[in-house]
Structure formats: C-alpha cells, structure tokens
Write a protein that holds these residues in place. Structure first.
Motif, PDB file in Angstrom:
ATOM      1  N   ALA A 260      -4.183   2.928  13.256  1.00  0.00           N
ATOM      2  CA  ALA A 260      -4.458   2.873  11.817  1.00  0.00           C
ATOM      3  C   ALA A 260      -4.646   1.429  11.396  1.00  0.00           C
ATOM      4  O   ALA A 260      -3.946   0.537  11.880  1.00  0.00           O
ATOM      5  N   VAL A 261      -5.601   1.206  10.494  1.00  0.00           N
ATOM      6  CA  VAL A 261      -5.779  -0.124   9.917  1.00  0.00           C
ATOM      7  C   VAL A 261      -5.621  -0.040   8.411  1.00  0.00           C
ATOM      8  O   VAL A 261      -6.208   0.829   7.756  1.00  0.00           O
TER       9      VAL A 261
ATOM     10  N   TYR B  91       0.686  -0.608  12.623  1.00  0.00           N
ATOM     11  CA  TYR B  91      -0.643  -0.585  12.019  1.00  0.00           C
ATOM     12  C   TYR B  91      -1.373  -1.907  12.230  1.00  0.00           C
ATOM     13  O   TYR B  91      -0.769  -2.953  12.455  1.00  0.00           O
ATOM     14  N   HIS B  92      -2.696  -1.848  12.125  1.00  0.00           N
ATOM     15  CA  HIS B  92      -3.536  -3.029  12.149  1.00  0.00           C
ATOM     16  C   HIS B  92      -3.761  -3.502  10.707  1.00  0.00           C
ATOM     17  O   HIS B  92      -3.556  -2.743   9.747  1.00  0.00           O
TER      18      HIS B  92
ATOM     19  N   THR C 123       2.152  -8.285   0.076  1.00  0.00           N
ATOM     20  CA  THR C 123       3.098  -9.365   0.335  1.00  0.00           C
ATOM     21  C   THR C 123       3.385  -9.492   1.829  1.00  0.00           C
ATOM     22  O   THR C 123       3.019  -8.625   2.638  1.00  0.00           O
ATOM     23  N   TYR C 124       4.087 -10.568   2.177  1.00  0.00           N
ATOM     24  CA  TYR C 124       4.519 -10.746   3.571  1.00  0.00           C
ATOM     25  C   TYR C 124       5.406  -9.581   4.003  1.00  0.00           C
ATOM     26  O   TYR C 124       5.266  -9.057   5.111  1.00  0.00           O
ATOM     27  N   GLU C 125       6.316  -9.172   3.114  1.00  0.00           N
ATOM     28  CA  GLU C 125       7.237  -8.077   3.455  1.00  0.00           C
ATOM     29  C   GLU C 125       6.476  -6.776   3.687  1.00  0.00           C
ATOM     30  O   GLU C 125       6.786  -6.020   4.617  1.00  0.00           O
ATOM     31  N   GLU C 126       5.479  -6.506   2.860  1.00  0.00           N
ATOM     32  CA  GLU C 126       4.667  -5.301   3.053  1.00  0.00           C
ATOM     33  C   GLU C 126       3.859  -5.382   4.344  1.00  0.00           C
ATOM     34  O   GLU C 126       3.721  -4.382   5.070  1.00  0.00           O
ATOM     35  N   MET C 127       3.359  -6.562   4.646  1.00  0.00           N
ATOM     36  CA  MET C 127       2.629  -6.734   5.895  1.00  0.00           C
ATOM     37  C   MET C 127       3.540  -6.487   7.096  1.00  0.00           C
ATOM     38  O   MET C 127       3.147  -5.834   8.070  1.00  0.00           O
TER      39      MET C 127
ATOM     40  N   ILE D 175       0.290 -16.093   5.112  1.00  0.00           N
ATOM     41  CA  ILE D 175       0.870 -15.040   5.963  1.00  0.00           C
ATOM     42  C   ILE D 175      -0.049 -14.570   7.085  1.00  0.00           C
ATOM     43  O   ILE D 175       0.430 -13.926   8.024  1.00  0.00           O
ATOM     44  N   VAL D 176      -1.360 -14.880   7.013  1.00  0.00           N
ATOM     45  CA  VAL D 176      -2.256 -14.344   8.048  1.00  0.00           C
ATOM     46  C   VAL D 176      -1.952 -14.896   9.429  1.00  0.00           C
ATOM     47  O   VAL D 176      -2.282 -14.261  10.440  1.00  0.00           O
ATOM     48  N   ARG D 177      -1.305 -16.059   9.495  1.00  0.00           N
ATOM     49  CA  ARG D 177      -0.968 -16.616  10.807  1.00  0.00           C
ATOM     50  C   ARG D 177       0.061 -15.760  11.541  1.00  0.00           C
ATOM     51  O   ARG D 177       0.248 -15.896  12.756  1.00  0.00           O
TER      52      ARG D 177
END
Length: 268
Positions: free
Chosen positions: A156-157, A176-177, A164-168, A196-198
């Motif tokens: 799943a993506v 998930y992706h 947010t970072y926490e949700e990610m 946060i993408v790092r």
C-alpha cells in the motif's frame, strides 16, 4: 547539461479536462524530462473507466489505477463495486484506488466514506493488487480501518503524503509506502515535509506529480498558468534529493526501483 534521469510518476490525473487540448504534447514533454512510465489515477467510476482507456492507448508507457476517491464515496454502490471488479480484470489496471478517507473537505458523508473504503480494501484483498491510498485529516480512522484488514492486503502507498512525522511513522511501521508530491515545494504548508522525508527508507519512497494539481511552487521561471504536469516530476526529484542528502540520480534510482517493484511494472 544535467544527466538524464529515469523517473516513474505513480500518480497523475491525466483524464483531467485541462489536458484534453495538448495531451500528446504533454506526454512528449514528460518523456523529454525522463519519465519512462506513469500511473494514470482513477478516482471515480467514470474517471477509472477513462484512466483505463488512456492506458490502453499508450501500452508500456501508461498504466492505470481504478477506484473511488472519498469525495465520490456515494458512487460506491453494489453496481459501482461490480464495475470496479470488471475494470480490475484488465491487465493495464495495476492498483486499487484512489481510495481512502478525506475529513478535510467532507464532500461525502463520513459513514459513506468509510463504507466505500472498506469495500475497496475487500477488493484489494481478493485481487492481491497494491493499494493507492488517500488520507487527509482522518488519520485515526484511516489507520483503524487499514488495521482491520491486517494480513489480507498487498503493498500500500499513502499517496500525496502531507501529514506529520508521527503519522508518517505510523504508516511506515504498518508497512506502507509513502508518495511525495510537489507539496514538498510549498513554503506555506510543506516545510515540515522537508524535515521528515530523510526518514523514509529508500525501499518505501515513491514520487508523483498528482497533475494537474500541486504545481511545485519552486519551479523557476514560474509558468503563466497553475496547471501541473508530469514533466515537473524532475523538479520534485531534485528538491527531494536535496532534502534527503542525495544526488538527483540517487533519488531517481531508488524511487524508480521502488515503483517498479510495487506495481510490478515491466521495464519499458
């Protein structure tokens, strides 16, 4: 001249009316920018039919998803479910969605959104196809419904991630992706994404334009219109690479490899 990149746009709404007048030229610009394959998003019953038609007209380059976005949740009747199942019999349709929850707009009643989402998760569990997911301002309900299908779903993506970072972390911990768009380039509301993408593992990261929406605000010179199109995926990759401490070639290679595995895309 910068080196050529091989890119896959996992989410482009190419059935949108804004592309009707220059569709072939838009595809040519995408190819020139290094895009080797694209997923055409199906987000309603009519839109999913159209996405399949577009994909069939460009074999090997364009593929489709088929699903019903939460904005159109009331379309997901028994007849709608039968139509989705028929569309998913087509070899060009590689993922279920766009589906999920949207409590930001609330264009459909929330109970209807949840029912439509659950029925599409059931379809994904039966077909084994990947999921192309939408979530906005509905994280808790979204995660609860997804977890109710634990062990029954393929990959799943979470498309166009803006949370947010926490949700990610919740999404990554669930396996998930993450799909990143030009939202990253919006200084008004995307700055947190740059931080946060790092933290997204290379094998979970994919890229998309969500064209014609979300024209990257850092494109220079700014076009005279606000229509986004797939050729700007290269710009998103360059911005994302800088935020991840990578070269554009590295980010292109990892996201293209991940997309190819996720959707089962053949090499063009």
């Amino acid at each position: 001249m910068s080196a050529p990149l091989e890119l896959i746009d996992i989410g482009a709404n190419l059935g949108h009316e804004s592309f009707a007048h220059d569709f072939d030229a838009m595809l040519a610009r995408a190819r020139a920018a290094g895009i080797v394959q694209m997923m055409v998003t199906g987000a309603s019953r009519a839109g999913s039919r159209h996405a399949l038609e577009i994909a069939r007209a460009h074999p090997g380059f364009l593929y489709a998803t088929a699903g019903v976005h939460p904005h159109h949740a009331l379309e997901y009747t028994d007849e709608g479910d039968a139509e989705m199942r028929e569309l998913h019999a087509a070899p060009e349709v590689l993922a279920v969605g766009e589906c999920g929850l949207d409590y930001f707009r609330d264009f459909s009643p929330r109970p209807a959104q949840r029912r439509a989402f659950e029925r599409q998760l059931q379809l994904a569990s039966e077909t084994g196809k990947p999921l192309f997911l939408h979530q906005r301002e509905a994280h808790a309900d979204f995660m609860a419904i997804m977890k109710s299908f634990d062990g029954r779903l393929g990959p799943a993506v979470v498309h166009c991630f803006t949370g947010t970072y926490e949700e990610m972390r919740d999404c990554l911990d669930a396996g998930y992706h993450i799909g990143i768009t030009g939202w990253l380039c919006d200084e008004r509301r995307g700055l947190h994404l740059r931080e946060i993408v790092r933290h997204i593992p290379a094998d979970r990261l994919m890229i998309e334009t969500d064209a014609p929406y979300l024209l990257p605000r850092t494109v220079k010179p700014a076009p005279s219109h606000r229509r986004n199109e797939p050729m700007y995926l290269r710009h998103i990759v360059e911005e994302l690479a800088r935020d991840r401490g990578e070269t554009p070639a590295q980010t292109a290679a990892i996201t293209t490899g991940t997309a190819r595995r996720f959707f089962g895309l053949p090499r063009p």
